[in-house]
Design a protein around this motif. Structure first.
Motif, mmCIF file in Angstrom:
data_model
loop_
_atom_site.group_PDB
_atom_site.id
_atom_site.type_symbol
_atom_site.label_atom_id
_atom_site.label_comp_id
_atom_site.label_asym_id
_atom_site.label_seq_id
_atom_site.Cartn_x
_atom_site.Cartn_y
_atom_site.Cartn_z
ATOM 1 N N LYS A 69 0.836 -1.222 0.000
ATOM 2 C CA LYS A 69 0.000 0.000 0.000
ATOM 3 C C LYS A 69 0.867 1.268 0.000
ATOM 4 O O LYS A 69 0.667 2.162 -0.820
ATOM 5 C CB LYS A 69 -0.930 0.015 1.233
ATOM 6 N N SER A 83 -1.919 9.515 9.564
ATOM 7 C CA SER A 83 -2.540 8.878 10.728
ATOM 8 C C SER A 83 -1.743 9.128 11.999
ATOM 9 O O SER A 83 -0.533 9.389 11.941
ATOM 10 C CB SER A 83 -2.614 7.360 10.509
ATOM 11 N N ARG A 93 2.610 3.101 17.338
ATOM 12 C CA ARG A 93 3.784 2.309 16.926
ATOM 13 C C ARG A 93 5.034 3.189 16.953
ATOM 14 O O ARG A 93 4.976 4.378 16.705
ATOM 15 C CB ARG A 93 3.552 1.762 15.506
ATOM 16 N N ARG A 119 9.805 3.561 12.308
ATOM 17 C CA ARG A 119 10.849 2.747 11.657
ATOM 18 C C ARG A 119 11.950 3.701 11.209
ATOM 19 O O ARG A 119 11.707 4.907 11.059
ATOM 20 C CB ARG A 119 10.261 2.047 10.420
ATOM 21 N N TYR A 165 3.642 9.427 9.873
ATOM 22 C CA TYR A 165 2.639 9.266 10.935
ATOM 23 C C TYR A 165 2.815 10.411 11.925
ATOM 24 O O TYR A 165 3.879 11.041 11.978
ATOM 25 C CB TYR A 165 2.873 7.968 11.728
ATOM 26 N N GLU A 184 -11.814 7.429 12.561
ATOM 27 C CA GLU A 184 -11.861 5.986 12.819
ATOM 28 C C GLU A 184 -10.565 5.649 13.516
ATOM 29 O O GLU A 184 -9.575 6.373 13.391
ATOM 30 C CB GLU A 184 -12.027 5.188 11.521
ATOM 31 N N ALA A 239 -8.249 1.896 15.130
ATOM 32 C CA ALA A 239 -8.228 0.445 15.326
ATOM 33 C C ALA A 239 -6.935 0.041 16.005
ATOM 34 O O ALA A 239 -5.932 0.753 15.937
ATOM 35 C CB ALA A 239 -8.325 -0.258 13.970
ATOM 36 N N TYR A 269 -3.915 2.793 15.752
ATOM 37 C CA TYR A 269 -3.786 3.692 14.601
ATOM 38 C C TYR A 269 -5.118 4.423 14.430
ATOM 39 O O TYR A 269 -6.181 3.823 14.607
ATOM 40 C CB TYR A 269 -3.545 2.901 13.308
ATOM 41 N N GLY A 270 -5.063 5.700 14.044
ATOM 42 C CA GLY A 270 -6.326 6.409 13.815
ATOM 43 C C GLY A 270 -6.158 7.573 12.854
ATOM 44 O O GLY A 270 -5.076 8.146 12.707
ATOM 45 N N THR A 271 -7.265 7.928 12.202
ATOM 46 C CA THR A 271 -7.286 9.009 11.211
ATOM 47 C C THR A 271 -7.786 10.301 11.848
ATOM 48 O O THR A 271 -8.943 10.357 12.284
ATOM 49 C CB THR A 271 -8.256 8.642 10.059
ATOM 50 N N GLU A 293 -5.117 5.499 3.927
ATOM 51 C CA GLU A 293 -4.467 4.184 3.819
ATOM 52 C C GLU A 293 -4.606 3.560 5.203
ATOM 53 O O GLU A 293 -3.856 3.911 6.128
ATOM 54 C CB GLU A 293 -3.001 4.405 3.436
ATOM 55 N N ILE A 294 -5.567 2.667 5.352
ATOM 56 C CA ILE A 294 -5.909 2.171 6.691
ATOM 57 C C ILE A 294 -6.251 0.684 6.651
ATOM 58 O O ILE A 294 -6.415 0.113 5.570
ATOM 59 C CB ILE A 294 -7.100 2.976 7.295
ATOM 60 N N ASP A 295 -6.378 0.080 7.821
ATOM 61 C CA ASP A 295 -6.631 -1.366 7.844
ATOM 62 C C ASP A 295 -8.119 -1.669 7.663
ATOM 63 O O ASP A 295 -8.953 -0.759 7.551
ATOM 64 C CB ASP A 295 -6.069 -1.979 9.141
ATOM 65 N N GLY A 306 -10.664 -0.166 10.149
ATOM 66 C CA GLY A 306 -10.894 1.251 9.877
ATOM 67 C C GLY A 306 -11.761 1.444 8.647
ATOM 68 O O GLY A 306 -12.656 2.309 8.626
ATOM 69 N N ARG A 323 0.951 -10.106 11.995
ATOM 70 C CA ARG A 323 0.482 -9.421 10.786
ATOM 71 C C ARG A 323 -0.023 -10.428 9.748
ATOM 72 O O ARG A 323 -0.984 -10.153 9.043
ATOM 73 C CB ARG A 323 1.609 -8.540 10.217
HETATM 74 N N1 LIG Z 1 -7.536 1.757 11.059
HETATM 75 C C1 LIG Z 1 -6.385 2.384 10.732
HETATM 76 N N2 LIG Z 1 -5.371 1.681 10.223
HETATM 77 C C2 LIG Z 1 -4.255 2.342 9.875
HETATM 78 C C3 LIG Z 1 -4.128 3.724 10.020
HETATM 79 N N3 LIG Z 1 -2.902 4.096 9.603
HETATM 80 C C4 LIG Z 1 -2.299 2.979 9.167
HETATM 81 N N4 LIG Z 1 -3.117 1.922 9.337
HETATM 82 C C5 LIG Z 1 -2.864 0.526 8.978
HETATM 83 O O1 LIG Z 1 -2.166 -0.120 10.010
HETATM 84 C C6 LIG Z 1 -1.486 -1.253 9.453
HETATM 85 C C7 LIG Z 1 -0.063 -1.284 9.944
HETATM 86 O O2 LIG Z 1 0.643 -0.144 9.488
HETATM 87 P P1 LIG Z 1 2.240 -0.047 9.683
HETATM 88 O O3 LIG Z 1 2.605 1.314 9.193
HETATM 89 O O4 LIG Z 1 2.534 -0.261 11.127
HETATM 90 O O5 LIG Z 1 2.831 -1.139 8.832
HETATM 91 C C8 LIG Z 1 -1.582 -1.110 7.927
HETATM 92 O O6 LIG Z 1 -2.609 -1.962 7.482
HETATM 93 C C9 LIG Z 1 -1.988 0.327 7.772
HETATM 94 O O7 LIG Z 1 -2.700 0.561 6.574
HETATM 95 C C10 LIG Z 1 -5.235 4.446 10.560
HETATM 96 O O8 LIG Z 1 -5.225 5.668 10.730
HETATM 97 N N5 LIG Z 1 -6.327 3.726 10.890
#
Ligand SMILES: Nc1nc2c(ncn2[C@@H]2O[C@H](COP(=O)(O)O)[C@@H](O)[C@H]2O)c(=O)[nH]1
Ligand SMILES: Nc1ncnc2c1ncn2[C@@H]1O[C@H](COP(=O)(O)OP(=O)(O)OP(=O)(O)O)[C@@H](O)[C@H]1O
Length: 197
Positions: A30, A49, A53, A56, A65, A84, A86, A93-95, A113-115, A118, A160
């Motif tokens: 992504k 977001s 975490r 890196r 971030y 949102e 999660a 992580y949050g927006t 770009e979220i999980d 979210g 993961r």
């Molecule tokens: N629900 C949300 N998910 C988020 C957000 N920002 C990132 N992400 C997702 O977390 C995982 C892990 O990210 P990583 O940077 O630690 O590898 C990945 O799926 C991201 O898309 C958010 O704001 N809200």
């Protein structure tokens, strides 16, 4: 010719700025695809977001971030400042809500770009959002990419990958699926979906 009623948009619905959500399993690519797209089209606005975490190597606060403490994240959630949020693989992580709403109100397309969790929350609160799923060419290639990135220890990779199984099973919930075989091709397809050009 009929006048446009006050308060309605003369722009055809498909040309209106929209909220695009990009999701997909960890390691699918992504960030790589979005970075490529924004290299070519810096006008694409990506929400930054907040996360608990740790950064890196090379990640910058406010760019990749907003790196926050657990207490700061608690406050963001309690004050309703996140559109949102999660917990994912041991971190939250949050927006940030305001930045997204300001851009949408200004008529600009927005990319998140979220999980999966979210994405589901955004679907509930903003059903007009377009949800795009980024899929790997195969399971083995996903494992290769996630381990090859070299940013997480083995136990985090396991978490993961467990989450990835759940995310892959949720693909039918999305409006569109793009398979990340070629970064260039997917970036082009994603750009077309964001309504920026
Ligand atoms: N629900 C949300 N998910 C988020 C957000 N920002 C990132 N992400 C997702 O977390 C995982 C892990 O990210 P990583 O940077 O630690 O590898 C990945 O799926 C991201 O898309 C958010 O704001 N809200
Ligand atoms: N199309 C591709 N072909 C080969 N390798 C790729 C491709 N896309 C991304 N990669 C590589 O896969 C790895 C993971 O990519 P990336 O960090 O962008 O994934 P992600 O989906 O953003 O992960 P996360 O959700 O964990 O943040 C990186 O090493 C990246 O260079």
């Amino acid at each position: 010719m009929a006048a446009t009623p006050r308060g309605t948009s003369p722009v055809p619905p498909d040309a209106r700025p929209r909220l695009t959500v990009l999701s997909g399993p960890s390691g699918v690519g992504k960030s790589t695809v979005v970075a490529h797209m924004r290299n070519e089209h810096p006008e694409v606005w990506l929400s930054v977001s907040a996360t608990t975490r740790r950064p890196r190597p090379g990640e910058q606060h406010g760019v990749h971030y907003f790196f926050v403490s657990d207490e700061e994240m608690d406050k963001l959630i309690a004050n309703g400042e996140l559109l949102e949020w999660a917990e994912f693989a041991g971190n939250r992580y949050g927006t940030p809500r305001t930045a997204v709403l300001e851009r949408l109100e200004a008529g600009e397309p927005v990319l998140l770009e979220i999980d999966l969790q979210g994405a589901r929350q955004v679907r509930e609160s903003m059903p007009e959002a377009r949800l795009v799923f980024l899929a790997p060419p195969s399971w083995d290639e996903l494992v290769r990419r996630l381990t090859g990135r070299g940013t997480e220890p083995p136990e985090v990779i396991e978490r993961r990958l467990a989450a990835a199984k759940v995310e892959l099973a949720a693909e039918p919930e999305f409006d569109q699926t793009l398979v990340n075989t070629s970064v260039e091709d997917v970036a082009r397809e994603l750009l077309a979906l964001t309504n920026v050009v």
